[in-house]
Design an enzyme around this catalytic site. Sequence first.
Site, short mmCIF file in Angstrom:
data_model
loop_
_atom_site.label_atom_id
_atom_site.label_comp_id
_atom_site.label_asym_id
_atom_site.label_seq_id
_atom_site.Cartn_x
_atom_site.Cartn_y
_atom_site.Cartn_z
CG HIS A 1 -66.43 14.42 -6.39
ND1 HIS A 1 -66.18 14.31 -5.01
CD2 HIS A 1 -65.90 15.70 -6.73
CE1 HIS A 1 -65.52 15.28 -4.52
NE2 HIS A 1 -65.22 16.16 -5.56
CG ASP B 1 -64.31 18.39 -8.98
OD1 ASP B 1 -64.76 18.56 -8.03
OD2 ASP B 1 -63.10 18.86 -9.29
CB THR C 1 -63.82 23.36 2.15
OG1 THR C 1 -63.27 23.84 1.09
CG2 THR C 1 -63.19 22.19 2.20
NE ARG D 1 -64.83 16.07 0.23
CZ ARG D 1 -64.46 17.13 -0.61
NH1 ARG D 1 -64.90 18.24 -0.44
NH2 ARG D 1 -63.56 16.79 -1.69
CE1 TYR E 1 -64.22 27.31 -2.98
CE2 TYR E 1 -62.51 26.10 -1.61
CZ TYR E 1 -63.87 26.15 -2.37
OH TYR E 1 -64.41 24.96 -2.51
CG ASN F 1 -60.08 25.94 -4.78
OD1 ASN F 1 -60.03 27.06 -4.71
ND2 ASN F 1 -60.49 25.22 -4.15
CG HIS G 1 -68.50 20.34 -5.22
ND1 HIS G 1 -68.18 19.87 -4.06
CD2 HIS G 1 -67.36 20.30 -5.84
CE1 HIS G 1 -66.77 19.35 -3.91
NE2 HIS G 1 -66.32 19.45 -5.24
C1 0GY Z 1 -62.78 18.89 -5.22
C2 0GY Z 1 -61.70 19.56 -4.88
C3 0GY Z 1 -61.15 20.77 -4.31
C4 0GY Z 1 -62.13 21.36 -3.52
C5 0GY Z 1 -62.75 20.98 -2.47
O1 0GY Z 1 -64.34 20.95 -0.78
C6 0GY Z 1 -63.72 21.79 -1.51
O2 0GY Z 1 -63.33 23.12 -1.31
O3 0GY Z 1 -63.05 19.56 -2.31
C7 0GY Z 1 -59.79 21.16 -4.36
O4 0GY Z 1 -59.67 22.14 -4.27
O5 0GY Z 1 -58.87 20.29 -4.82
O6 0GY Z 1 -62.76 17.66 -5.04
O7 0GY Z 1 -63.78 19.58 -4.86
#
Ligand code: 0GY
Length: 295
Positions: A31, A250, A77, A124, A49, A255, A33
């Site tokens: 997990h 992660d 996101t 997702r 964000y 955030n 990004h």
């Molecule tokens: C994570 C958690 C967060 C954000 C996202 O896709 C995202 O923006 O998943 C969060 O803000 O808790 O798993 O990356």
Amino acid sequence: MKFEVTPGWLAFHPNPSIPSFKVPAGAVDAHCHVFGPGETFPYAAERKYTPCDASKEQLFALRDRLGFDKNVIVQATCHGTDNRALVDALRASNNRARGVATVNRDITDTELQAMHDAGVRGTRFNFVKRLVDFTPREVLTEIAHRIAPLGWHVVIYFEAQDLPGLYDFLASLPTTVVVDHMGRPDVTKPVDGPEFELFVRLLREHENFWSKVSCPDRLSASGPPGYADVAPFARRLVESFPDRVLWGTDWPHPNMKTHMPDDGQLVDFIPCIATTLELQRKLLVDNPLRLYWSR
Ligand code: 0GY
């Protein structure tokens, strides 16, 4: 295009420690990004964000520093349903990364196949209200049935207080379902209390459900370096469902409001939740390879 980072945004740790815990050969960070870079892969108009850029090169450098072999990169996101940054990272990874995309109902079979060829193996669904606008359940069901023939799974992000309302919908999904961050339990409540018990029941009664035992930094009230209050929750899942758990850093930790975790310390949390060599091998190697590299 230039983007202004959200005020107060915490950047990822510039120099994570080298973990004391040596992950097994072939370990997967399941997990993480990539963010942008925004100049090349603009952030989505509908984002909640704007992060600091976190490139594939920086992700692969962290992978090597922590001793991992592979990554599963999850669409964040802030990129909406534009999966170009994700696909670019997968293509550059030399088969060492797989992806989880976010798609809408308009996606064509040709586009799905192209993402599959690049290494995407899941989509997702996000139910966390501060991150996304609402999507009707019938749309999600339709998408789940579209991706199922590819052998993809659904990754779900929700918060524990929303599980009762989501339970029947989640249980109806036709694919393997992977839940992010243990369904975000409130770890100030008992590990055998009704809230976490409902999550455990979801996995016990539905063998297509998996859980990521990730993000102690998001869940902990006691904080780093030990994240002691999160450990019993993660350990319970690892020991109850050893073949259906995944772990991830992660990175780059979107955030985070009060502290930015040291990724090396997060790796040192693994032996607290997977206490034998066998459990560690399943969590870090066997399970992610089976889910992401065998189809
Ligand atoms: C994570 C958690 C967060 C954000 C996202 O896709 C995202 O923006 O998943 C969060 O803000 O808790 O798993 O990356």
